[in-house]
Design an enzyme around this catalytic site. Sequence first.
Site, short mmCIF file in Angstrom:
data_model
loop_
_atom_site.label_atom_id
_atom_site.label_comp_id
_atom_site.label_asym_id
_atom_site.label_seq_id
_atom_site.Cartn_x
_atom_site.Cartn_y
_atom_site.Cartn_z
N GLN A 151 31.61 39.78 22.47
CA GLN A 151 31.58 38.46 21.82
C GLN A 151 30.15 38.11 21.43
O GLN A 151 29.47 37.37 22.13
CB GLN A 151 32.15 37.42 22.80
CG GLN A 151 32.30 36.05 22.25
CD GLN A 151 33.55 35.91 21.42
OE1 GLN A 151 34.60 36.41 21.77
NE2 GLN A 151 33.44 35.22 20.31
N PHE A 152 29.68 38.63 20.30
CA PHE A 152 28.30 38.39 19.88
C PHE A 152 28.03 36.91 19.62
O PHE A 152 26.90 36.45 19.72
CB PHE A 152 27.94 39.23 18.65
CG PHE A 152 28.53 38.75 17.36
CD1 PHE A 152 27.82 37.90 16.53
CD2 PHE A 152 29.80 39.16 16.97
CE1 PHE A 152 28.35 37.45 15.34
CE2 PHE A 152 30.34 38.72 15.77
CZ PHE A 152 29.62 37.87 14.95
N THR A 153 29.06 36.13 19.34
CA THR A 153 28.86 34.71 19.03
C THR A 153 28.43 33.89 20.24
O THR A 153 28.02 32.74 20.08
CB THR A 153 30.13 34.10 18.40
OG1 THR A 153 31.21 34.23 19.31
CG2 THR A 153 30.47 34.78 17.09
#
Length: 150
Positions: A78-80
């Site tokens: 989950q890069f966000t």
Amino acid sequence: MKIVVQRVSKASVVINNNTVASIDTGLLILLGIVDEDTQEDITWLTNKIVNLRIFGDENNVMNKSLIDVNGDAIVVSQFTLHAATKKGNRPSYIKAAKPDIAIPLYHSFLESLTKDLGKPIQSGQFAADMKVELLNDGPVTIIIDSKNRI
């Protein structure tokens, strides 16, 4: 490394209409990685995850860990989680690690969590368009940042 841990009654990950991961009682873990993350961050986080006492005991008090309840886990990249939102309305993801750094750390995280839990875990697919479904139990949702250990 930053994670969001959600206690679930069930959770699943679907990619291209195919279910690639599915659990009942356990944890859904969203994992965000930055360039500065190391194996030390992974080791600390996976140990914290499996021993985090967020499951109810016989008195419905959160005294049991994932290991204690023999729960399962799904990890989703989950890069966000590392979005910068201070300026403007479009989040910046500049802090998120690029794939050449993030992918090996992601796989190392999966291996470490499997070892610490003592059984296989499930995962999404790095950089895929995933549909994540969960039934949050409690709800219990905890954010942990490996850079804020003190």
